[in-house]
Design an enzyme around this catalytic site. Structure first.
Site, PDB file in Angstrom:
ATOM      1  N   LYS A   1     -21.207   6.565   2.308  1.00  0.00           N
ATOM      2  CA  LYS A   1     -22.322   6.703   1.233  1.00  0.00           C
ATOM      3  C   LYS A   1     -21.981   6.083   0.044  1.00  0.00           C
ATOM      4  CE  LYS A   1     -22.185  11.882   2.225  1.00  0.00           C
ATOM      5  NZ  LYS A   1     -21.160  12.969   1.889  1.00  0.00           N
TER       6      LYS A   1
ATOM      7  N   HIS B   1       1.175  -4.238   8.470  1.00  0.00           N
ATOM      8  CA  HIS B   1       1.120  -3.098   9.097  1.00  0.00           C
ATOM      9  C   HIS B   1       2.422  -2.837   9.124  1.00  0.00           C
ATOM     10  CE1 HIS B   1       0.091  -0.186  11.903  1.00  0.00           C
ATOM     11  NE2 HIS B   1      -0.130  -0.805  13.168  1.00  0.00           N
TER      12      HIS B   1
ATOM     13  N   ARG C   1      -4.070   5.276  18.418  1.00  0.00           N
ATOM     14  CA  ARG C   1      -2.400   5.296  18.396  1.00  0.00           C
ATOM     15  C   ARG C   1      -1.884   5.653  17.053  1.00  0.00           C
ATOM     16  NH1 ARG C   1      -0.114   1.453  20.458  1.00  0.00           N
ATOM     17  NH2 ARG C   1      -1.824   0.195  19.938  1.00  0.00           N
ATOM     18  N   THR C   2      -2.122   4.773  16.122  1.00  0.00           N
ATOM     19  CA  THR C   2      -1.606   4.709  14.738  1.00  0.00           C
ATOM     20  C   THR C   2      -1.606   6.033  14.420  1.00  0.00           C
ATOM     21  OG1 THR C   2      -1.810   2.246  14.782  1.00  0.00           O
ATOM     22  CG2 THR C   2      -1.051   3.423  12.688  1.00  0.00           C
TER      23      THR C   2
ATOM     24  N   ARG D   1      -5.785   3.414   7.077  1.00  0.00           N
ATOM     25  CA  ARG D   1      -5.895   2.045   7.695  1.00  0.00           C
ATOM     26  C   ARG D   1      -7.318   1.731   7.523  1.00  0.00           C
ATOM     27  NH1 ARG D   1      -5.155  -0.317  13.378  1.00  0.00           N
ATOM     28  NH2 ARG D   1      -3.168  -0.205  12.701  1.00  0.00           N
TER      29      ARG D   1
END
Lengths: 138, 307
Positions: B80, B129, B51-52, B101
């Site tokens: 990696k 957030h 959603r974000t 995020r």
């Protein structure tokens, strides 16, 4: 007990009694080749007892460390046997790689090359917090 | 060049400015449709949050810009062993702004320290957030017309809920705010938030375990999920879980103009029957999140037009 006075070097004075060794280790003074004296429990009119460190060489000191470990210390710079500078050490605003973040969720826990940086967020209570995750230092 | 890592980095004036821009976007979407033409947003999502990510991408598309997307750590160079710092430097060569995020707290800060373009923290573990808080703030302003002189109830998990801590921090800068903290004993607001934010700023607050008793005085009710895994034993969870589920019955004593917010996703803490109640604002909140992200992207790119 007699310790020779130094000609060119640094005297870290007014160390809270018992903390001399901690400062000695933080400054990595054991790695130096010059003469270093750690005097424990010296008589002090002001403090009762104090520790003193004498370094017989004019090295660059990380004063931030001193301010964090023992904010009351003074640093005397000696040149040609004369006291040329007396520095008082305040609580440092930032500490780099002195404290290490123990929060397992912090980015420093997985990215080993990142410097561990703590900032003074409450000078009154001497609170330092990790700049990345804001975890309080112990 | 500036980034946004925490809501506290924005001044009251800047938040007011973002709210004003978001309201202008709602009123005149066409005015903003080409503002970011030729600009690229990189959404670097090292943990899933559909959603974000969609909200950021929708925001950039509605500004006429483009999106480069990494939607999981497994599909990026992080798998990696590339550092966040190197990723930020590399992505700076392709994009104009980053939304990141990451499961580790402080990762977006490391990205911001190394990127040559602005970085928006789109959630770093349980830490910050800020764009969720911007969504919450716009919703409150659209519903109430102000941020000051409001009684705001926070209900559910106040201990681990980062959105709760950030919104309390943001609201505590306005006059006449009263906070009502409604939670089980086990999930009370941590004392450092009470001491460092509420007491330090002289904000009036009360703590209770009784949602029904608190209901009549609330202007805003911010619901969060009470998660089973937060309890030490199942017995406590079963005893408490229903007390913090909002049902039409519990709203009987609420103000007619109460605004019910929730950062979503909800599981069962707000009964579906409430969705049609005009006081339910949580889906509007999702839309508002997109508008605030649009306002923020423009601000950080220095492209906000005159209102």
């Amino acid at each position: 007990m007699n310790i020779d006075s130094i000609k060119n070097g640094i005297v870290i004075d007014h160390i809270t009694a018992g903390r001399g060794m901690e400062i000695y280790n933080h400054l990595h003074l054991g790695d130096l080749d010059c003469a270093v004296a750690l005097i424990k429990n010296a008589q002090s009119r002001k403090m009762g007892r104090k520790d003193i460190i004498k370094i017989d060489e004019a090295i660059d000191l990380d004063l931030n460390v001193l301010g964090y470990v023992d904010p009351g210390v003074t640093v005397d710079v000696i040149r040609d046997g004369v006291l040329v500078e007396k520095k008082s050490i305040a609580l440092p605003a930032e500490l780099k790689n002195i404290l290490f973040c123990k929060n397992p969720r912090c980015i420093t826990s997985t990215e080993q090359e990142l410097p561990h940086i703590f900032r003074l967020t409450d000078p009154e209570k001497r609170v330092y917090r990790c700049i990345y995750c804001e975890t309080k230092a112990d | 060049m500036r980034s946004l890592l925490s809501i506290t980095e924005l001044s009251v004036e800047e938040i007011d400015g973002l709210v004003a821009t978001a309201k202008d976007i709602i009123a005149k979407p066409q005015k903003y449709a080409e503002i970011c033409r030729g600009k690229k947003l990189a959404t670097l999502f090292f943990e899933p949050s559909t959603r974000t990510r969609l909200s950021f991408e929708a925001a950039m598309y509605e500004l006429g810009g483009n999106v480069l997307s990494v939607s999981s750590a497994a599909s990026s160079s992080a798998s990696k062993g590339e550092s966040v710092a190197d990723t930020a430097k590399v992505v700076s060569c392709y994009a104009d702004i980053i939304a990141m995020r990451h499961p580790k707290e402080g990762a977006p800060m490391v990205a911001a320290m190394n990127a040559s373009i602005p970085v928006i923290n789109a959630g770093d573990g349980g830490h910050n957030h800020p764009t969720q808080t911007l969504a919450d703030l716009l919703t409150i302003h659209l519903e109430k017309g102000r941020f000051d002189h409001l009684t705001v109830g926070f209900c559910g998990d106040l201990k681990f809920g980062r959105t709760v801590h950030s919104l309390i921090d943001a609201l505590s800068r306005y006059e006449g705010i009263k906070i009502v903290l409604i939670s089980p004993e086990e999930l009370k607001l941590p004392s450092y938030v009470k001491n460092d934010v509420l007491r330090k700023k002289g904000i009036e607050f009360t703590q209770t375990t009784d949602l029904l008793a608190a209901m009549p005085e609330l202007d805003v009710l911010y619901m969060t999920r009470v998660q089973k895994e937060r309890f030490f034993n199942e017995e406590d969870y079963l005893r408490l879980k229903d007390s913090y589920i909002l049902t039409p019955d519990k709203l009987k004593t609420a103000k007619p103009d109460l605004s019910i917010l929730h950062p979503l996703p909800r599981v069962n803490e707000i009964a579906v029957a409430i969705d049609d109640d005009p006081r339910a604002c949580y889906f509007k909140q999702v839309r508002n999140g997109k508008y605030m992200r649009m306002a923020l992207i423009m601000k950080l790119l220095g492209l906000t037009p005159e209102i």
